[in-house]
Scaffold this motif. Structure first.
Motif, PDB file in Angstrom:
ATOM      1  N   GLU A  45       0.813  -1.216   0.000  1.00  0.00           N
ATOM      2  CA  GLU A  45       0.000   0.000   0.000  1.00  0.00           C
ATOM      3  C   GLU A  45       0.848   1.269   0.000  1.00  0.00           C
ATOM      4  N   GLY A  46       2.164   1.114   0.111  1.00  0.00           N
ATOM      5  CA  GLY A  46       3.036   2.280   0.145  1.00  0.00           C
ATOM      6  C   GLY A  46       3.142   2.917   1.516  1.00  0.00           C
ATOM      7  N   ARG A  47       2.704   2.220   2.544  1.00  0.00           N
ATOM      8  CA  ARG A  47       2.780   2.720   3.919  1.00  0.00           C
ATOM      9  C   ARG A  47       4.045   2.149   4.554  1.00  0.00           C
ATOM     10  N   PHE A  48       5.170   2.694   4.120  1.00  0.00           N
ATOM     11  CA  PHE A  48       6.470   2.114   4.447  1.00  0.00           C
ATOM     12  C   PHE A  48       6.837   2.259   5.918  1.00  0.00           C
ATOM     13  N   SER A  49       6.479   3.347   6.542  1.00  0.00           N
ATOM     14  CA  SER A  49       6.775   3.519   7.963  1.00  0.00           C
ATOM     15  C   SER A  49       6.019   2.487   8.798  1.00  0.00           C
ATOM     16  N   ASP A  50       4.755   2.285   8.446  1.00  0.00           N
ATOM     17  CA  ASP A  50       3.959   1.279   9.154  1.00  0.00           C
ATOM     18  C   ASP A  50       4.462  -0.130   8.858  1.00  0.00           C
ATOM     19  N   SER A  51       4.860  -0.371   7.606  1.00  0.00           N
ATOM     20  CA  SER A  51       5.367  -1.703   7.264  1.00  0.00           C
ATOM     21  C   SER A  51       6.667  -1.974   8.010  1.00  0.00           C
ATOM     22  N   LEU A  52       7.481  -0.942   8.197  1.00  0.00           N
ATOM     23  CA  LEU A  52       8.727  -1.110   8.951  1.00  0.00           C
ATOM     24  C   LEU A  52       8.421  -1.585  10.365  1.00  0.00           C
ATOM     25  N   ASP A  53       7.431  -0.976  11.002  1.00  0.00           N
ATOM     26  CA  ASP A  53       7.041  -1.404  12.353  1.00  0.00           C
ATOM     27  C   ASP A  53       6.588  -2.858  12.360  1.00  0.00           C
ATOM     28  N   ALA A  54       5.766  -3.226  11.390  1.00  0.00           N
ATOM     29  CA  ALA A  54       5.265  -4.601  11.336  1.00  0.00           C
ATOM     30  C   ALA A  54       6.403  -5.593  11.090  1.00  0.00           C
ATOM     31  N   ILE A  75      14.657  -4.249   5.885  1.00  0.00           N
ATOM     32  CA  ILE A  75      15.623  -3.543   5.046  1.00  0.00           C
ATOM     33  C   ILE A  75      14.910  -2.742   3.957  1.00  0.00           C
ATOM     34  N   ALA A  76      14.004  -3.390   3.243  1.00  0.00           N
ATOM     35  CA  ALA A  76      13.298  -2.712   2.150  1.00  0.00           C
ATOM     36  C   ALA A  76      12.505  -1.508   2.666  1.00  0.00           C
ATOM     37  N   SER A  77      11.825  -1.676   3.787  1.00  0.00           N
ATOM     38  CA  SER A  77      11.042  -0.579   4.358  1.00  0.00           C
ATOM     39  C   SER A  77      11.949   0.528   4.877  1.00  0.00           C
ATOM     40  N   ALA A  78      13.025   0.145   5.534  1.00  0.00           N
ATOM     41  CA  ALA A  78      13.961   1.143   6.072  1.00  0.00           C
ATOM     42  C   ALA A  78      14.558   1.981   4.945  1.00  0.00           C
ATOM     43  N   LEU A  79      14.877   1.359   3.836  1.00  0.00           N
ATOM     44  CA  LEU A  79      15.398   2.109   2.697  1.00  0.00           C
ATOM     45  C   LEU A  79      14.369   3.101   2.171  1.00  0.00           C
ATOM     46  N   LEU A  86      19.815   1.745   9.839  1.00  0.00           N
ATOM     47  CA  LEU A  86      19.105   0.510  10.163  1.00  0.00           C
ATOM     48  C   LEU A  86      19.161  -0.458   8.989  1.00  0.00           C
ATOM     49  N   ALA A  87      18.920   0.049   7.792  1.00  0.00           N
ATOM     50  CA  ALA A  87      18.941  -0.814   6.607  1.00  0.00           C
ATOM     51  C   ALA A  87      20.295  -1.489   6.453  1.00  0.00           C
ATOM     52  N   TYR A 108      21.504  -6.154   0.062  1.00  0.00           N
ATOM     53  CA  TYR A 108      22.709  -5.670   0.734  1.00  0.00           C
ATOM     54  C   TYR A 108      23.372  -4.571  -0.106  1.00  0.00           C
ATOM     55  N   ALA A 109      23.419  -4.781  -1.414  1.00  0.00           N
ATOM     56  CA  ALA A 109      23.986  -3.769  -2.305  1.00  0.00           C
ATOM     57  C   ALA A 109      23.164  -2.485  -2.268  1.00  0.00           C
ATOM     58  N   ASP A 110      21.840  -2.605  -2.177  1.00  0.00           N
ATOM     59  CA  ASP A 110      20.987  -1.413  -2.041  1.00  0.00           C
ATOM     60  C   ASP A 110      21.350  -0.634  -0.779  1.00  0.00           C
ATOM     61  N   ALA A 111      21.582  -1.349   0.302  1.00  0.00           N
ATOM     62  CA  ALA A 111      21.953  -0.693   1.560  1.00  0.00           C
ATOM     63  C   ALA A 111      23.328  -0.036   1.439  1.00  0.00           C
ATOM     64  N   LEU A 112      24.252  -0.693   0.759  1.00  0.00           N
ATOM     65  CA  LEU A 112      25.575  -0.100   0.531  1.00  0.00           C
ATOM     66  C   LEU A 112      25.444   1.170  -0.309  1.00  0.00           C
ATOM     67  N   TRP A 113      24.619   1.116  -1.339  1.00  0.00           N
ATOM     68  CA  TRP A 113      24.401   2.279  -2.200  1.00  0.00           C
ATOM     69  C   TRP A 113      23.858   3.446  -1.375  1.00  0.00           C
TER      70      TRP A 113
END
Length: 172
Positions: A45-54, A75-79, A86-87, A108-113
């Motif tokens: 749904e694009g509610r990334f902050s809420d998804s991060l909590d879940a 990781i995906a939500s934190a990014l 955190l990611a 992992y590469a996304d987090a490095l980027w």
């Protein structure tokens, strides 16, 4: 209208899950799975902050041998919400537990980027693509790397390949 219904359904699921999880009769793996499903729904749904909590809740409740999927969600939500520290921490844990997994390597590469380690990220994307040439995240990462080095024609080709592989990924 459909969005409002989806939000209402998501809210109802969250409320129900909170009740179920707090009822100490739910085994940890079930609690983790409920939180994981909520995270997936919220992320979609694009509610990334809420998804991060879940996803964080799912990771806390997950048995030691079942942390991969909730960690990937964290990781995906934190990014998406610019929680790059955190990611990266979670991505390093994921990469240590699954160093050859193409999905884990690309994330992992996304987090490095996101940490500004562009050469290391490109190496990670290339490793992920060596293991899984049809990996959209890897293609997208290579496209970013090529574009950053002004190899725009090649970058466009990689970006189009990523889009063909994952047409519903909003980031791609």
């Amino acid at each position: 209208m459909h969005s409002a219904i989806r939000v209402a359904v998501a809210s109802a699921i969250v409320a129900t899950a909170s009740f179920i999880i707090s009822a100490d009769t739910t085994p940890a793996s079930e609690a983790s799975e409920v939180q994981l499903r909520i995270g997936d729904l919220l992320f979609a749904e694009g509610r990334f902050s809420d998804s991060l909590d879940a996803y964080r809740n799912a990771l806390k409740a997950a048995p030691a041998d079942a942390t991969r999927r909730p960690r990937m969600g964290v990781i995906a939500s934190a990014l998406r919400v610019a929680e790059f520290g955190l990611a990266r921490v979670e991505a390093e844990k994921l990469h240590l537990s699954d160093p050859k997994g193409p999905d884990a390597t690309a994330l992992y590469a996304d987090a490095l980027w996101s940490s500004g380690l562009f050469q290391e990220a490109e190496s990670g994307y290339r490793d992920a693509l060596a293991a899984a040439p049809e990996l959209a995240r890897g293609r997208h990462g290579i496209a970013r790397s090529l574009a950053a080095r002004s190899h725009l024609e090649e970058a466009l080709g990689e970006a189009q390949a990523a889009l063909r592989l994952s047409p519903r990924d909003l980031e791609i």
